[in-house]
Structure formats: structure tokens, C-alpha cells
Design a protein around this motif. Structure first.
Motif, PDB file in Angstrom:
ATOM      1  N   UNK A  96       0.815  -1.212   0.000  1.00 18.85           N
ATOM      2  CA  UNK A  96       0.000   0.000   0.000  1.00 18.85           C
ATOM      3  C   UNK A  96       0.853   1.268   0.000  1.00 18.85           C
ATOM      4  N   UNK A  97       2.118   1.128   0.361  1.00 16.00           N
ATOM      5  CA  UNK A  97       3.012   2.286   0.403  1.00 16.00           C
ATOM      6  C   UNK A  97       3.567   2.527  -1.001  1.00 16.00           C
ATOM      7  N   UNK A  98       2.739   3.127  -1.839  1.00 17.00           N
ATOM      8  CA  UNK A  98       3.073   3.289  -3.250  1.00 17.00           C
ATOM      9  C   UNK A  98       3.753   4.628  -3.513  1.00 17.00           C
ATOM     10  N   UNK A  99       4.440   4.691  -4.629  1.00 21.95           N
ATOM     11  CA  UNK A  99       5.062   5.931  -5.093  1.00 21.95           C
ATOM     12  C   UNK A  99       4.178   6.516  -6.192  1.00 21.95           C
ATOM     13  N   UNK A 100       3.897   7.812  -6.096  1.00 25.05           N
ATOM     14  CA  UNK A 100       3.052   8.481  -7.087  1.00 25.05           C
ATOM     15  C   UNK A 100       3.926   9.423  -7.913  1.00 25.05           C
ATOM     16  N   UNK A 101       3.906   9.233  -9.218  1.00 25.80           N
ATOM     17  CA  UNK A 101       4.658  10.093 -10.135  1.00 25.80           C
ATOM     18  C   UNK A 101       3.673  10.969 -10.912  1.00 25.80           C
ATOM     19  N   UNK A 102       3.766  12.280 -10.728  1.00 23.33           N
ATOM     20  CA  UNK A 102       2.889  13.228 -11.418  1.00 23.33           C
ATOM     21  C   UNK A 102       3.504  13.619 -12.753  1.00 23.33           C
ATOM     22  N   UNK A 103       2.672  13.579 -13.790  1.00 22.07           N
ATOM     23  CA  UNK A 103       3.130  13.872 -15.153  1.00 22.07           C
ATOM     24  C   UNK A 103       3.043  15.374 -15.413  1.00 22.07           C
ATOM     25  N   UNK A 104       3.931  15.840 -16.266  1.00 19.61           N
ATOM     26  CA  UNK A 104       3.956  17.257 -16.637  1.00 19.61           C
ATOM     27  C   UNK A 104       2.587  17.681 -17.180  1.00 19.61           C
ATOM     28  N   UNK A 105       2.122  18.846 -16.713  1.00 20.72           N
ATOM     29  CA  UNK A 105       0.791  19.323 -17.082  1.00 20.72           C
ATOM     30  C   UNK A 105       0.653  19.618 -18.573  1.00 20.72           C
ATOM     31  N   UNK A 117       1.008   8.331 -12.291  1.00 25.05           N
ATOM     32  CA  UNK A 117       1.254   6.884 -12.272  1.00 25.05           C
ATOM     33  C   UNK A 117       1.386   6.427 -10.821  1.00 25.05           C
ATOM     34  N   UNK A 118       0.668   5.356 -10.503  1.00 21.48           N
ATOM     35  CA  UNK A 118       0.828   4.703  -9.201  1.00 21.48           C
ATOM     36  C   UNK A 118       1.879   3.614  -9.400  1.00 21.48           C
ATOM     37  N   UNK A 119       3.017   3.799  -8.766  1.00 21.52           N
ATOM     38  CA  UNK A 119       4.179   2.940  -9.031  1.00 21.52           C
ATOM     39  C   UNK A 119       4.386   1.966  -7.876  1.00 21.52           C
ATOM     40  N   UNK A 120       4.598   0.707  -8.225  1.00 23.82           N
ATOM     41  CA  UNK A 120       4.866  -0.345  -7.240  1.00 23.82           C
ATOM     42  C   UNK A 120       6.352  -0.713  -7.315  1.00 23.82           C
ATOM     43  N   UNK A 121       6.975  -0.797  -6.154  1.00 19.96           N
ATOM     44  CA  UNK A 121       8.408  -1.089  -6.088  1.00 19.96           C
ATOM     45  C   UNK A 121       8.655  -2.550  -5.721  1.00 19.96           C
ATOM     46  N   UNK A 122       9.746  -3.068  -6.213  1.00 21.31           N
ATOM     47  CA  UNK A 122      10.140  -4.436  -5.875  1.00 21.31           C
ATOM     48  C   UNK A 122      10.631  -4.510  -4.435  1.00 21.31           C
ATOM     49  N   UNK A 123      11.405  -3.529  -4.020  1.00 26.06           N
ATOM     50  CA  UNK A 123      11.957  -3.476  -2.669  1.00 26.06           C
ATOM     51  C   UNK A 123      11.806  -2.056  -2.139  1.00 26.06           C
ATOM     52  N   UNK A 124      10.910  -1.858  -1.151  1.00 29.41           N
ATOM     53  CA  UNK A 124      10.675  -0.501  -0.667  1.00 29.41           C
ATOM     54  C   UNK A 124      11.849   0.037   0.143  1.00 29.41           C
ATOM     55  N   UNK A 148      13.591   2.685  -1.746  1.00 28.09           N
ATOM     56  CA  UNK A 148      12.730   3.774  -2.228  1.00 28.09           C
ATOM     57  C   UNK A 148      13.495   5.081  -2.373  1.00 28.09           C
ATOM     58  N   UNK A 149      14.355   5.370  -1.407  1.00 26.10           N
ATOM     59  CA  UNK A 149      15.099   6.636  -1.452  1.00 26.10           C
ATOM     60  C   UNK A 149      16.014   6.703  -2.663  1.00 26.10           C
ATOM     61  N   UNK A 150      16.607   5.566  -3.062  1.00 27.91           N
ATOM     62  CA  UNK A 150      17.472   5.550  -4.244  1.00 27.91           C
ATOM     63  C   UNK A 150      16.662   5.533  -5.535  1.00 27.91           C
ATOM     64  N   UNK A 151      15.440   4.988  -5.477  1.00 21.76           N
ATOM     65  CA  UNK A 151      14.610   4.866  -6.674  1.00 21.76           C
ATOM     66  C   UNK A 151      13.920   6.183  -7.031  1.00 21.76           C
ATOM     67  N   UNK A 152      13.572   6.980  -6.040  1.00 22.59           N
ATOM     68  CA  UNK A 152      12.836   8.223  -6.273  1.00 22.59           C
ATOM     69  C   UNK A 152      13.527   9.146  -7.281  1.00 22.59           C
ATOM     70  N   UNK A 154       6.982  15.201 -13.704  1.00 22.87           N
ATOM     71  CA  UNK A 154       7.189  16.520 -13.120  1.00 22.87           C
ATOM     72  C   UNK A 154       7.538  16.445 -11.637  1.00 22.87           C
ATOM     73  N   UNK A 155       6.935  15.510 -10.929  1.00 20.91           N
ATOM     74  CA  UNK A 155       7.152  15.418  -9.482  1.00 20.91           C
ATOM     75  C   UNK A 155       6.882  13.989  -9.032  1.00 20.91           C
ATOM     76  N   UNK A 156       7.507  13.594  -7.934  1.00 18.28           N
ATOM     77  CA  UNK A 156       7.331  12.251  -7.379  1.00 18.28           C
ATOM     78  C   UNK A 156       7.028  12.378  -5.896  1.00 18.28           C
ATOM     79  N   UNK A 157       5.955  11.720  -5.484  1.00 17.48           N
ATOM     80  CA  UNK A 157       5.557  11.704  -4.075  1.00 17.48           C
ATOM     81  C   UNK A 157       5.850  10.321  -3.504  1.00 17.48           C
ATOM     82  N   UNK A 158       6.813  10.236  -2.589  1.00 20.21           N
ATOM     83  CA  UNK A 158       7.218   8.956  -1.994  1.00 20.21           C
ATOM     84  C   UNK A 158       7.345   9.122  -0.488  1.00 20.21           C
ATOM     85  N   UNK A 159       6.669   8.248   0.279  1.00 22.14           N
ATOM     86  CA  UNK A 159       6.724   8.310   1.741  1.00 22.14           C
ATOM     87  C   UNK A 159       7.912   7.474   2.226  1.00 22.14           C
ATOM     88  N   UNK A 160       9.086   8.035   2.099  1.00 28.71           N
ATOM     89  CA  UNK A 160      10.311   7.310   2.444  1.00 28.71           C
ATOM     90  C   UNK A 160      10.364   7.001   3.934  1.00 28.71           C
TER      91      UNK A 160
END
Length: 302
Positions: free
Chosen positions: A67-76, A132-139, A142-146, A156-162
Motif C-alpha cells: 500500500x506504500x506506493x510511489x506516485x509520479x505526477x506527469x507534466x501538465x 502513475x501509481x508505481x509499485x516497487x520491488x523493494x521498498x 525507495x530513497x534511491x529509486x525516487x 514533473x514530481x514524485x511523491x514517496x513516503x520514504x
């Protein structure tokens, strides 16, 4: 051929005698055998309970990780078609297992479902961005993947709850380490308790051992019945512990499913049944054989 047959029959007869002696020792010292099985069973149940706790905590943390997904916002400035074209670029990023596209309209619908629709009837979907709702193989990575996702053209932006991901990993590691340490301690304690219990039974048979040594019996011949006795007691303790653990866990499952099923979901016993049975039997055999062998070591010294 006749001589070979005679030797084979003699060996089988000897083996049968040793096995019979092992079982006879169990029944002739019923109280000690009962104590050994009970102690082994109790230690295994405690170990199994901690093991099942670890399995369920890991399963819970795994669900939270999903459930701890990464959200990537696309350029407007990108259209929906152009935004959808970014998907293979995101999925090519290391540690990304998948990406689900969400359009502006879908994002607005989700927002309205979470809040009072009447307050946002006039809301326009252009307020939201494709994402995009992004699922990671190894959370834990996450800090290196962001930054790798942020570097994708069109993102444009990435929202990740590291901080949440780090908390999940820390909890899992601490629980696993503590449980592993407790299981190892219980295995050692079980070995010494079972060994000492068998030693008490052996003390009452010291004259029998002395007589066998006087008539020239080898150390292996004397030790074998005790090893068989420890093996049988260990297997019996493991089987009884498994049956009791099964009953206790099934009772817990029924209580949880009836009271807190929406908050807690336990792993079905069928998913851990065979590994748990093999663990109980394995520990029972190792502790039983080792305990039975070490119990008479002092009596075999010349």
C-alpha cells in the motif's frame, strides 16, 4: 552364500534388539519419558508461537508495503496520450515492478469519493494531473529509486513516503531479530533440559550399562538404545506440539475472523503447516538424538 545370509540375519537380529531396547527404555521409565516429551512439547510450542508471530508480522508489513506506493505526477503540458507513453520509461527504472496510469478524470473521481461530493461538484478535472501509481520491488530502496523516477522524461514530481518505508523495514528487522534470538535460546534450553531429563533416566540404568561394558559391549552398542529412545521421544514431542499448535492457531483464527477480521488478517494455517511440521520434527529429532547420545557419555568413559 549361506555364511553371508547368516551374517545378515545376525545383523538384523542385533538391530532389532537395539530398537526393542530403545522402546523398552521408554516404557520402563514412563515418568521420565513423559517428562521429556512434555518439556520438549512445551518448548516447541513456544518456539512455534514465536515463529508464527514472525510470519504474521512479516505478512502484515508486506501488505503495508504494497500500500506504500510511489506516485509520479506527469507534466501538465502533456496530453493523456503523451502521458500514457511515459509508462514504459517508468517501468524500465530499476526496482520498479509495475506502474498503473491514472488520468485527470480518474484522479478527480477518487478525490470526490474520499470527500463530500457536494462540496466539489463544480471542481474541474484540469485541476488534477495525470499520474502513475508505481509499485516497487523493494521498498527499502525507495530513497534511491525516487530520483531515478524523477529523471524520467515527462515526470514533473514524485511523491514517496520514504519515512514510512524506513519505519516498516525497521519494525520487520527488529521483530525478526528478536524472534530469531528467542528461538535459538529456546532450542539451546530444550537441548539441555531434555539431555538432563534423559540423564536422570540413565542414572537409574547405570548398573545395566556397567554390566554391558563388563561383558564387552562396544560403546556404540550401548549408546544405540539411548539414541533410539531420544529419537522416538523427540519425534513424539514434535508431533504432539504440532497438533496442539494447530489447535491453538485455529482457535485464534476463529476468534480473529469473528471479531477483528477488518483490522487483522492472519496467515492461514495451511500456508505454514508443512514448514512448521518439518521444523518441529527436525528440532525434536536433533534435540532427542543429541540429548540421548550425550546423556550416557560419562558412563562410557573408561
Amino acid at each position: 552364500a549361506t555364511e553371508w545370509t547368516g551374517i545378515t540375519a545376525m545383523k538384523l537380529s542385533r538391530l532389532g534388539y537395539l530398537i526393542k531396547s530403545g522402546f523398552t527404555g521408554i516404557f520402563s521409565h514412563g515418568l521420565m519419558s513423559f517428562a521429556t516429551v512434555t518439556i520438549t512439547m512445551a518448548c516447541l510450542i513456544i518456539m512455534g508461537s514465536f515463529g508464527l508471530l514472525v510470519v504474521n508480522i512479516n505478512a502484515l508489513i508486506s501488505d503495508l508495503e504494497d500500500e506504500n506506493e510511489v506516485v509520479a505526477f506527469i507534466d501538465e503540458s502533456l496530453t493523456e496520450e503523451e502521458a500514457r507513453a511515459v509508462e514504459p520509461l517508468i517501468e524500465a527504472v530499476p526496482n520498479v515492478s509495475g506502474a498503473d496510469f491514472m488520468s485527470r478524470a480518474e484522479a478527480m473521481e477518487n478525490f470526490q469519493e474520499d470527500y463530500d461530493e457536494d462540496l466539489f461538484d463544480s471542481l474541474d478535472e484540469t485541476v488534477f494531473r495525470h499520474r502513475y501509481i508505481i509499485h516497487l520491488t523493494d521498498i527499502s530502496l525507495m530513497e534511491q529509486t525516487k530520483p531515478l523516477i524523477e529523471a524520467v522524461d515527462g515526470v514533473a514530481d514524485v511523491n514517496a513516503h520514504i519515512e514510512y518505508a524506513d519505519a516498516f523495514i525497521s519494525v520487520r528487522n527488529v521483530v525478526s531479530l528478536i524472534s530469531l534470538a528467542l528461538i535459538i535460546i529456546l532450542i539451546i534450553v530444550s537441548f539441555f533440559i531434555m539431555s538432563n531429563t534423559i540423564k536422570l533416566a540413565t542414572f537409574t540404568r547405570r548398573e545395566e550399562i556397567a554390566i554391558m561394558r563388563m561383558v564387552g559391549a562396544s560403546n556404540g552398542f550401548i549408546r544405540c538404545p539411548f539414541i533410539i529412545e531420544g529419537l522416538v521421544l523427540g519425534v513424539l514431542g514434535g508431533l504432539l506440539a504440532f497438533i496442539i499448535e494447530w489447535g491453538l492457531y485455529s482457535l485464534l483464527l476463529s476468534r480473529v475472523s469473528g471479531v477483528a477480521s477488518t483490522l487483522i488478517t492472519l496467515v492461514p494455517f495451511s500456508g505454514v503447516m508443512w514448514p512448521l511440521l518439518l521444523f518441529f520434527l527436525g528440532v525434536g529429532v536433533i534435540v532427542g538424538v543429541s540429548g540421548g547420545s550425550s546423556a550416557i557419555r560419562n558412563y562410557l568413559k573408561v
